[in-house]
Design a protein around this motif. Structure first.
Motif, mmCIF file in Angstrom:
data_model
loop_
_atom_site.group_PDB
_atom_site.id
_atom_site.type_symbol
_atom_site.label_atom_id
_atom_site.label_comp_id
_atom_site.label_asym_id
_atom_site.label_seq_id
_atom_site.Cartn_x
_atom_site.Cartn_y
_atom_site.Cartn_z
ATOM 1 N N LYS A 381 9.697 -25.123 39.208
ATOM 2 C CA LYS A 381 8.931 -25.859 40.321
ATOM 3 C C LYS A 381 7.927 -24.851 41.214
ATOM 4 C CE LYS A 381 10.901 -29.618 39.252
ATOM 5 N NZ LYS A 381 10.662 -30.655 38.605
ATOM 6 N N GLY A 382 7.940 -23.612 40.653
ATOM 7 C CA GLY A 382 7.132 -22.759 41.560
ATOM 8 C C GLY A 382 7.464 -22.010 42.628
ATOM 9 N N LYS A 383 8.831 -22.164 42.746
ATOM 10 C CA LYS A 383 9.516 -21.483 44.031
ATOM 11 C C LYS A 383 10.354 -20.430 43.535
ATOM 12 C CE LYS A 383 8.506 -24.888 46.892
ATOM 13 N NZ LYS A 383 8.002 -24.714 48.121
ATOM 14 N N ARG A 384 10.861 -19.618 44.617
ATOM 15 C CA ARG A 384 11.617 -18.523 44.264
ATOM 16 C C ARG A 384 12.969 -18.502 45.212
ATOM 17 N NH1 ARG A 384 7.622 -13.437 44.989
ATOM 18 N NH2 ARG A 384 9.453 -12.342 43.813
ATOM 19 N N ILE A 385 14.210 -18.095 44.469
ATOM 20 C CA ILE A 385 15.538 -18.031 45.481
ATOM 21 C C ILE A 385 15.584 -16.627 46.182
ATOM 22 C CG2 ILE A 385 16.082 -19.676 43.871
ATOM 23 C CD1 ILE A 385 18.178 -17.267 43.016
ATOM 24 N N ILE A 386 16.143 -16.792 47.162
ATOM 25 C CA ILE A 386 17.106 -16.005 47.988
ATOM 26 C C ILE A 386 18.093 -16.269 48.018
ATOM 27 C CG2 ILE A 386 17.356 -14.605 50.194
ATOM 28 C CD1 ILE A 386 14.567 -15.718 51.083
ATOM 29 N N GLY A 387 19.224 -15.276 47.794
ATOM 30 C CA GLY A 387 20.498 -15.618 47.900
ATOM 31 C C GLY A 387 21.510 -14.339 48.693
ATOM 32 N N TRP A 388 22.328 -14.559 49.008
ATOM 33 C CA TRP A 388 23.226 -13.683 49.827
ATOM 34 C C TRP A 388 23.797 -12.464 48.901
ATOM 35 C CZ3 TRP A 388 22.754 -13.692 54.879
ATOM 36 C CH2 TRP A 388 22.403 -14.649 55.417
ATOM 37 N N ASP A 389 24.304 -11.336 49.275
ATOM 38 C CA ASP A 389 24.369 -10.333 48.218
ATOM 39 C C ASP A 389 25.224 -10.569 47.195
ATOM 40 O OD1 ASP A 389 26.715 -9.227 49.332
ATOM 41 O OD2 ASP A 389 25.490 -8.329 51.170
ATOM 42 N N GLU A 390 26.249 -11.584 47.241
ATOM 43 C CA GLU A 390 27.162 -11.922 46.361
ATOM 44 C C GLU A 390 26.715 -12.329 45.133
ATOM 45 O OE1 GLU A 390 27.610 -12.746 49.443
ATOM 46 O OE2 GLU A 390 29.654 -12.967 50.140
ATOM 47 N N ILE A 391 25.199 -12.721 45.082
ATOM 48 C CA ILE A 391 24.814 -12.955 43.761
ATOM 49 C C ILE A 391 24.534 -12.078 43.026
ATOM 50 C CG2 ILE A 391 23.929 -15.162 44.805
ATOM 51 C CD1 ILE A 391 20.930 -14.160 44.524
ATOM 52 N N LEU A 392 24.954 -10.773 43.386
ATOM 53 C CA LEU A 392 24.676 -9.511 42.518
ATOM 54 C C LEU A 392 25.865 -9.656 41.452
ATOM 55 C CD1 LEU A 392 23.660 -7.091 45.081
ATOM 56 C CD2 LEU A 392 22.412 -7.296 43.039
ATOM 57 N N GLU A 393 26.920 -10.208 42.127
ATOM 58 C CA GLU A 393 28.122 -10.064 41.141
ATOM 59 C C GLU A 393 28.074 -11.038 39.897
ATOM 60 O OE1 GLU A 393 30.839 -11.118 44.264
ATOM 61 O OE2 GLU A 393 30.538 -9.392 45.343
ATOM 62 N N GLY A 394 28.507 -10.289 38.872
ATOM 63 C CA GLY A 394 28.440 -11.232 37.553
ATOM 64 C C GLY A 394 26.918 -11.443 36.830
ATOM 65 N N THR A 401 15.694 -12.647 45.528
ATOM 66 C CA THR A 401 15.603 -11.846 46.363
ATOM 67 C C THR A 401 16.942 -11.667 46.913
ATOM 68 O OG1 THR A 401 13.410 -12.101 46.673
ATOM 69 C CG2 THR A 401 14.452 -11.320 48.586
ATOM 70 N N ILE A 402 17.350 -10.611 47.357
ATOM 71 C CA ILE A 402 18.779 -10.467 47.968
ATOM 72 C C ILE A 402 18.709 -10.392 49.376
ATOM 73 C CG2 ILE A 402 20.637 -8.850 48.188
ATOM 74 C CD1 ILE A 402 20.707 -10.472 45.519
ATOM 75 N N MET A 403 19.461 -11.094 50.071
ATOM 76 C CA MET A 403 19.833 -10.766 51.456
ATOM 77 C C MET A 403 21.138 -10.093 51.632
ATOM 78 S SD MET A 403 18.927 -13.956 54.222
ATOM 79 C CE MET A 403 17.207 -13.732 54.596
ATOM 80 N N SER A 404 20.848 -8.910 51.999
ATOM 81 C CA SER A 404 22.168 -7.934 52.239
ATOM 82 C C SER A 404 22.911 -8.014 53.437
ATOM 83 C CB SER A 404 21.828 -6.655 51.833
ATOM 84 O OG SER A 404 22.762 -5.673 51.839
ATOM 85 N N TRP A 405 24.072 -8.570 53.620
ATOM 86 C CA TRP A 405 24.778 -8.888 54.803
ATOM 87 C C TRP A 405 26.005 -7.954 54.700
ATOM 88 C CZ3 TRP A 405 29.401 -11.583 55.582
ATOM 89 C CH2 TRP A 405 30.128 -11.994 54.438
#
Ligand code: ACM
Length: 543
Positions: A381-394, A401-405
Motif C-alpha cells: 500500500k506504499g507504506k513502510r513499517i517501524i518496529g521496536w528492536d525485538e523485531i530483529l529477533e528471528g 526501520t528499527i526503534m532501538s529502546w
C-alpha cells in the motif's frame, strides 16, 4: 583607567545581551548585533503563499495566547515588519535551513523549505520577552540554522492513560516549539484501545474502557474501582492530523502487535489462540468488576494473551490498518513488536503446526513471520513499517526501520544491516523515568536527569561513517502508566524536552551544559508563561 571602564562596560552589555538571547535549541550560528526590533501595533507580518501563512498563523496564535494580540498580515513591508519567506539560501545536511535577521526596522526569516521558515518562527518566539510586557522587544541578531537530524520525535502513550484531544494538540505545540517534527502516537495497549475503527466497533465499545486501575506501583495496593475510558473518533483524528501538518509534524500512529493486545482481544476474543480462556489477572493485583471472559487489563506489565497468528487475526489487522492508512498520511506506520511473550504460541497446537508448515525455526521465527507478513501488506500500500528492536529477533523484515529502546544495541545491529534506525534508548530518552534522586511523585522508576538527556549522542561510536547515516534521529518515549493526567505528562517532559531538542537539532560539538543551563533560565520563565508544569529538581547527574 578609561580602558578598564570601557572594558567593564563592554562586559556588562555583553552579559545583558547573552541573558536576553537564550535560544533553545541552540542555533548553528548566531551573531549578536546592536539595537532591537520593537513589535508594536504598527508592525505587520508579510507572508506570501499558503505555507508562509501557516507559519504566520502559528506566530499569531502564540502572540494571541501569551501576549493578547495579533499582527496584521500584509502584502508589502511597511516601516516595521516581520517577513516570512521561503527560498533557497544556503545548504545543510537535512535541507531545512533558515536564516533570520533581526534589525531595527525588520525581522526577516528566510527558509529554504517551508518547514525551515516555520523553524525560523520558533526562533523568533525564543527571542520574545518571557514576561508579558507592554513593550515587545527582540534583540538584533543574525541567525543561520539547520537541524542535525531528520527525525526529531516525541511519543505519547494514550493506551495506559487516555489523554484528552485538547491536550494532544497542546503536546503537538510543544513538539513544534522545540523544532521537532515527529509525533509517535501510541494508540493501542493492553489497558485501552484508543482509535475508532468503523469495521470493528467493539474495539472502542469494549476495548476503550477498563473497569478500574490499580493504585500505586504494580501490582498495587488496591484498585480505584473507577471506569476509565476514552478514544478518538476518526473525525477527531483527522483534525489532529491536520493540526500537526500545519506545524510540519508528521504523526506516526502505532498499532501494537502481536503483544500488548489485551484490549483488542477483550473486544474480539477470537484474536487470541485461546478465546475461551478468561483473562489472566497478574499476581497481587486487585481486580475491579467481572473476572470472567476476556477483559481489558487494569494493571501494567506484559501479558501472555497475545494475537494468534491466524487468518482471522491477519484479516482483522489488515482491515484495521486500511482504516489507519486512510487517516494518517505518514509514510511510516509503527507496528510495535515489543514484549510479546511466546507462552501461548508455545502451547497452541495451531501455532506449532504453523511453525512446521512454514518451516520456521521456533516462536521467534513465528513473530518474524507475523511482522514480515504485515510489512508486506503495508509495503503493497506504499507504506513502510517501524518496529521496536525485538523485531530483529528471528530475522528483521526486509524494509523495516528499527526503534532501538533496549539500549542502542538493536539500533547498532540494524544500522550494520543497512536498516534505518531511530534511537530511543531507555537510559537516555525514557521520560517516564524519575528526573531526580529526590523524585517524590509516583514514576515507573529509573533515573534520567536533565544532564544525561542533554549529553546524549544518538550516533553510536561503534558505527562507521557509512553506517551512521542509517541513524535518522532520536525520540523520547512517554509511557503513561504513572501519568494519569496532562499535568503529570507536562511535569515529566519539562525540562527534559528542551534538552532533547538540543540533542536533535544543535551541532554536537557545541555541547556545553553550563551554557544550556544559563539559557534555561529564560526557558523556565517561558514554561511559566505557557502555564505548564515542570520539574526543577535533579538537573545534574547524581542529583
Ligand atoms: C517499550 O518500552 N516497551 C518499547
Amino acid at each position: 583607567m578609561r580602558n578598564i571602564f570601557f572594558a567593564l562596560l563592554a562586559l556588562i552589555s555583553s552579559v545583558s545581551y547573552s541573558q536576553e538571547i537564550s535560544i533553545i535549541p541552540k542555533p548553528v550560528k548566531e551573531t549578536i548585533k546592536k539595537g532591537e526590533f520593537v513589535i508594536s501595533s504598527k508592525t505587520v507580518m508579510v507572508a506570501e503563499g499558503e505555507d508562509a501563512k501557516k507559519a504566520a498563523a502559528f506566530l499569531n496564535d502564540y502572540l494571541q495566547d501569551f501576549y493578547g494580540f495579533q499582527l496584521k498580515i500584509a502584502n508589502q513591508p511597511g516601516s516595521n515588519y516581520i517577513q516570512l519567506l521561503t527560498k533557497k539560501i544556503f545548504s545543510s545536511g537535512t535541507g531545512d535551513s533558515y536564516s533570520m535577521d533581526v534589525s531595527k526596522s525588520a525581522v526577516k526569516i528566510e527558509g529554504n523549505t517551508h518547514e525551515a521558515t516555520f523553524y525560523g518562527v520558533q526562533t523568533l518566539i525564543q527571542l520574545l520577552p518571557v514576561e508579558k510586557s507592554a513593550k515587545l522587544k527582540l534583540p538584533a541578531i543574525e541567525v543561520e540554522d539547520y537541524p542535525r537530524f531528520k527525525y526529531r520525535g516525541l511519543m505519547l502513550d494514550v493506551g495506559r492513560h487516555f489523554m484528552p484531544l485538547d491536550f494532544v494538540k497542546k503536546y503537538i505545540d510543544f513538539i513544534a516549539l522545540h523544532k521537532m517534527n515527529r509525533f509517535h502516537w501510541h494508540l493501542t495497549e493492553d489497558q485501552g484501545w484508543r482509535i475508532e475503527i468503523k469495521k470493528y466497533p467493539k474495539l472502542t465499545e469494549i476495548g476503550s474502557c477498563r473497569n478500574g486501575t490499580i493504585i500505586g506501583h504494580h501490582p498495587g495496593t488496591g484498585n480505584d474501582n473507577e471506569k476509565n475510558c476514552g478514544y478518538y473518533t476518526q473525525e477527531q483524528i483527522r483534525e489532529v492530523v491536520k493540526y500537526a501538518a500545519d506545524r510540519y509534524i508528521t504523526i506516526i500512529p502505532e498499532i501494537e502487535m502481536p503483544g500488548h493486545s489485551s484490549a483488542a482481544i477483550a473486544a474480539y476474543p477470537q484474536l487470541s489462540c485461546f478465546p475461551d480462556e478468561s483473562t489472566a489477572i497478574a499476581k497481587g493485583v486487585t481486580w475491579a468488576g467481572d473476572t470472567t471472559g476476556k477483559q481489558v487489563q487494569q494493571s501494567w506489565g506484559v501479558y501472555d494473551d497475545v494475537y494468534c497468528p491466524s487468518e482471522y487475526t491477519f484479516k482483522f489487522l489488515e482491515d484495521v490498518l486500511d482504516e489507519v492508512m486512510q487517516l494518517f498520511p505518514s509514510e511510516y506506520i509503527h507496528v510495535g513488536g515489543d514484549e510479546c511473550p511466546k507462552t501461548n504460541w508455545k502451547r497452541s497446537t495451531f501455532c506449532q503446526n504453523l511453525i512446521k508448515e512454514k518451516g520456521l525455526k521456533d516462536e521467534e521465527g513465528l513473530q518474524s513471520y507475523f511482522i514480515q507478513r504485515i510489512e508486506k501488506y503495508l509495503n503493497s500500500k506504499g507504506k513502510r513499517i517501524i518496529g521496536w528492536d525485538e523485531i530483529l529477533e528471528g530475522g528483521i523484515a526486509p524494509n523495516a526501520t528499527i526503534m532501538s529502546w533496549r539500549g542502542e544495541s538493536g539500533g547498532i545491529a540494524a544500522a550494520k544491516q543497512h536498516h534505518n534506525v531511530i534511537m530511543t534508548p531507555g537510559n537516555y530518552v525514557y521520560f517516564d523515568h524519575a528526573q531526580s534522586k529526590k523524585e517524590d511523585s509516583l514514576t515507573i522508576g529509573g533515573y534520567l536527569p536533565l544532564e544525561t538527556v542533554y549529553y546524549y549522542n544518538p550516533v553510536p561510536a561503534e558505527l562507521g561513517p557509512a553506517e551512521q547515516k542509517f541513524v535518522l534521529g532520536a525520540q523520547a518515549n512517554v509511557w503513561t502508566e504513572y501519568m494519569s493526567n496532562p499535568g503529570k505528562v507536562e511535569y515529566m517532559i519539562f525540562p527534559r524536552l528542551s534538552a532533547l531538542s538540543e540533542v536533535l537539532w544543535s551541532p554536537n560539538a557545541d555541547k556545553n551544559f553550563d551554557d544550556f543551563l544559563q539559557r534555561m533560565q529564560a526557558q523556565y520563565k517561558r514554561y511559566d508563561l505557557w502555564n505548564v508544569k515542570y520539574n526543577t529538581k535533579g538537573i545534574r547527574k547524581g542529583e
